[in-house]
Each structure stands twice: as C-alpha cells, then as structure tokens.
Motif scaffolding. Sequence first.
Motif, PDB file in Angstrom:
ATOM      1  N   MET A   1       0.842  -1.195   0.000  1.00  0.00           N
ATOM      2  CA  MET A   1       0.000   0.000   0.000  1.00  0.00           C
ATOM      3  C   MET A   1       0.878   1.246   0.000  1.00  0.00           C
ATOM      4  N   ASN A   2       0.422   2.302  -0.627  1.00  0.00           N
ATOM      5  CA  ASN A   2       1.180   3.539  -0.724  1.00  0.00           C
ATOM      6  C   ASN A   2       1.535   4.072   0.651  1.00  0.00           C
ATOM      7  N   LEU A   3       2.825   4.370   0.857  1.00  0.00           N
ATOM      8  CA  LEU A   3       3.306   4.849   2.159  1.00  0.00           C
ATOM      9  C   LEU A   3       2.625   6.156   2.546  1.00  0.00           C
ATOM     10  N   PHE A   4       2.411   7.015   1.574  1.00  0.00           N
ATOM     11  CA  PHE A   4       1.792   8.320   1.847  1.00  0.00           C
ATOM     12  C   PHE A   4       0.381   8.136   2.398  1.00  0.00           C
ATOM     13  N   LEU A   5      -0.419   7.272   1.732  1.00  0.00           N
ATOM     14  CA  LEU A   5      -1.799   7.072   2.161  1.00  0.00           C
ATOM     15  C   LEU A   5      -1.867   6.461   3.556  1.00  0.00           C
ATOM     16  N   VAL A   6      -0.988   5.514   3.834  1.00  0.00           N
ATOM     17  CA  VAL A   6      -0.981   4.868   5.149  1.00  0.00           C
ATOM     18  C   VAL A   6      -0.691   5.883   6.242  1.00  0.00           C
ATOM     19  N   GLN A   7       0.329   6.698   6.039  1.00  0.00           N
ATOM     20  CA  GLN A   7       0.723   7.653   7.067  1.00  0.00           C
ATOM     21  C   GLN A   7      -0.315   8.765   7.235  1.00  0.00           C
ATOM     22  N   VAL A   8      -0.901   9.212   6.123  1.00  0.00           N
ATOM     23  CA  VAL A   8      -1.947  10.237   6.220  1.00  0.00           C
ATOM     24  C   VAL A   8      -3.164   9.684   6.950  1.00  0.00           C
ATOM     25  N   ALA A   9      -3.511   8.425   6.668  1.00  0.00           N
ATOM     26  CA  ALA A   9      -4.657   7.804   7.336  1.00  0.00           C
ATOM     27  C   ALA A   9      -4.435   7.737   8.841  1.00  0.00           C
ATOM     28  N   VAL A  10      -3.223   7.383   9.248  1.00  0.00           N
ATOM     29  CA  VAL A  10      -2.910   7.314  10.685  1.00  0.00           C
ATOM     30  C   VAL A  10      -2.985   8.695  11.308  1.00  0.00           C
ATOM     31  N   ILE A  11      -2.440   9.687  10.627  1.00  0.00           N
ATOM     32  CA  ILE A  11      -2.429  11.050  11.154  1.00  0.00           C
ATOM     33  C   ILE A  11      -3.848  11.589  11.312  1.00  0.00           C
ATOM     34  N   PHE A  12      -4.722  11.259  10.374  1.00  0.00           N
ATOM     35  CA  PHE A  12      -6.096  11.752  10.435  1.00  0.00           C
ATOM     36  C   PHE A  12      -7.049  10.767  11.110  1.00  0.00           C
ATOM     37  N   LEU A  13      -6.485   9.769  11.804  1.00  0.00           N
ATOM     38  CA  LEU A  13      -7.309   8.803  12.529  1.00  0.00           C
ATOM     39  C   LEU A  13      -8.246   9.471  13.539  1.00  0.00           C
ATOM     40  N   PRO A  14      -7.794  10.480  14.297  1.00  0.00           N
ATOM     41  CA  PRO A  14      -8.721  11.133  15.245  1.00  0.00           C
ATOM     42  C   PRO A  14      -9.951  11.720  14.565  1.00  0.00           C
ATOM     43  N   GLY A  15      -9.755  12.370  13.418  1.00  0.00           N
ATOM     44  CA  GLY A  15     -10.892  12.925  12.693  1.00  0.00           C
ATOM     45  C   GLY A  15     -11.800  11.853  12.143  1.00  0.00           C
ATOM     46  N   ILE A  16     -11.221  10.736  11.698  1.00  0.00           N
ATOM     47  CA  ILE A  16     -12.009   9.631  11.165  1.00  0.00           C
ATOM     48  C   ILE A  16     -12.880   9.026  12.263  1.00  0.00           C
ATOM     49  N   ILE A  17     -12.312   8.872  13.462  1.00  0.00           N
ATOM     50  CA  ILE A  17     -13.073   8.322  14.582  1.00  0.00           C
ATOM     51  C   ILE A  17     -14.264   9.219  14.907  1.00  0.00           C
ATOM     52  N   TRP A  18     -14.021  10.516  15.004  1.00  0.00           N
ATOM     53  CA  TRP A  18     -15.089  11.472  15.320  1.00  0.00           C
ATOM     54  C   TRP A  18     -16.161  11.450  14.227  1.00  0.00           C
ATOM     55  N   ALA A  19     -15.722  11.462  12.967  1.00  0.00           N
ATOM     56  CA  ALA A  19     -16.678  11.463  11.850  1.00  0.00           C
ATOM     57  C   ALA A  19     -17.503  10.181  11.828  1.00  0.00           C
ATOM     58  N   LYS A  20     -16.895   9.053  12.171  1.00  0.00           N
ATOM     59  CA  LYS A  20     -17.614   7.786  12.193  1.00  0.00           C
ATOM     60  C   LYS A  20     -18.680   7.792  13.278  1.00  0.00           C
ATOM     61  N   LEU A  21     -18.337   8.288  14.474  1.00  0.00           N
ATOM     62  CA  LEU A  21     -19.315   8.368  15.555  1.00  0.00           C
ATOM     63  C   LEU A  21     -20.445   9.328  15.189  1.00  0.00           C
ATOM     64  N   ASP A  22     -20.082  10.429  14.539  1.00  0.00           N
ATOM     65  CA  ASP A  22     -21.091  11.402  14.117  1.00  0.00           C
ATOM     66  C   ASP A  22     -22.040  10.780  13.094  1.00  0.00           C
ATOM     67  N   ALA A  23     -21.494  10.069  12.120  1.00  0.00           N
ATOM     68  CA  ALA A  23     -22.315   9.457  11.070  1.00  0.00           C
ATOM     69  C   ALA A  23     -23.219   8.360  11.625  1.00  0.00           C
ATOM     70  N   THR A  24     -22.743   7.654  12.665  1.00  0.00           N
ATOM     71  CA  THR A  24     -23.499   6.530  13.215  1.00  0.00           C
ATOM     72  C   THR A  24     -24.578   6.968  14.193  1.00  0.00           C
ATOM     73  N   TYR A  25     -24.267   7.952  15.035  1.00  0.00           N
ATOM     74  CA  TYR A  25     -25.166   8.274  16.136  1.00  0.00           C
ATOM     75  C   TYR A  25     -25.784   9.670  16.080  1.00  0.00           C
TER      76      TYR A  25
END
Length: 207
Positions: A1-25
Amino acid sequence: MNLFLVQVAVIFLPGIIWAKLDATYAAKVKPSEIEFVVRAFVFGLTVYVVEYMVFEWLHWPFPIVDLAAADSHEVLTAPIAHEVLGAVGISLIMALLWLYASTYKLLTRFLQLIKATKKYGDEDVWDFMLNSGEAAVEYAHVRDLDHGFLYAGWVDTFSETDKLRELVLLRVIVYNLDGEQLYETPRLYLARAPEKINIEFPHEAGG
C-alpha cells in the motif's frame, strides 16, 4: 500500500473516529463519501488545534508533521505517534460532547433562549420533543385510531427518521377508545407511518 496514504490515514485517525461516531449516532442521513471525508478532515483539524492549545498550556513541544515528505520516507516518528495517540483520546472526548450537544439540540435551544430563532433546526417536532429531556414528554398516550386502542406508557426509545415512526413504551396499559382497560404489558413496540401517529402528553411541563 502507498506509504503516503498509510501515514496520512494514521495522522487523520482522530478525525475519522469522530466522523464515524457522528455518522453513526448523530447524523439523520448517512453522509456521502465526500461529506464523510470533509467532516473527518474538519474534525481532525479541530482535534489537533485543541491538542496544540493543550500542549502550549503545558509548555510541551508540539511536533509538526511534514506531509510533503510522507510519500518518500517515514514521518510517523515516536513524538508524532505520541501526538496522534493523544489526539485520538481528545477526539473521543470531543465526539462524545458533540453527540450530547446534537442529541439534546443545545445550539438550537440556546438560539431559542435568546430568541434568535423559533425553528427547531433540521429535525422535525417529533425529534425535538422526544429528545427534549423534559419530564412532561417521558410519559405518553398514543392513540391508535385505526385499530381502536390507546397505549399509555413511559417513552423508552424512538426512531429519528421521517420514513417510519417507531416507538418503544415501558410499563404500558392498553385501553380501548372508550377508556376501558384491556391489558398491561411491560414493554410495547409501535411502528406507524408519520401521518398515523397521534401522541398526547398528559403531564404538564414543570408539573
């Protein structure tokens, strides 16, 4: 997998978690993929701003990620990893506060309090009333005019969709429309079309 995408995904993990909770609940309508990405970016940026303020207050160093170099070499150093973990914790706290504010419509209530608006926001009156937390709406009479019943009970859960009104009542007494008690049940599930639901709240607000 592309190194850039992996590292960006990890860095933006906090936002992804918040967005997932927002979308679900919190969100009434499932966001599109583009909307989800935008929300994850905005939420993540908010989390890191808050974390930066905390670090400044504690006089801790706040390392900045060089995303431009993320495609060629590893930027997730130990300090950055600790920063991301801290941001994940902050995102969970902020997401819970966000869900609380969304559930109880705190912004809408504040705007109504200062008489800036009389609107309920994006939700309809059904959502606004049953989410209000007022004691007066905790006990309800649901009239089923099509079948000739009246259900009296305590509101446990309800749906937040305009397609079908779903309601679960506790400690329910069922009457006919002449007021004759038919039976009791500890829990009752009702599902009706929006135009077929008729609810009365017999207790006065503040009473």
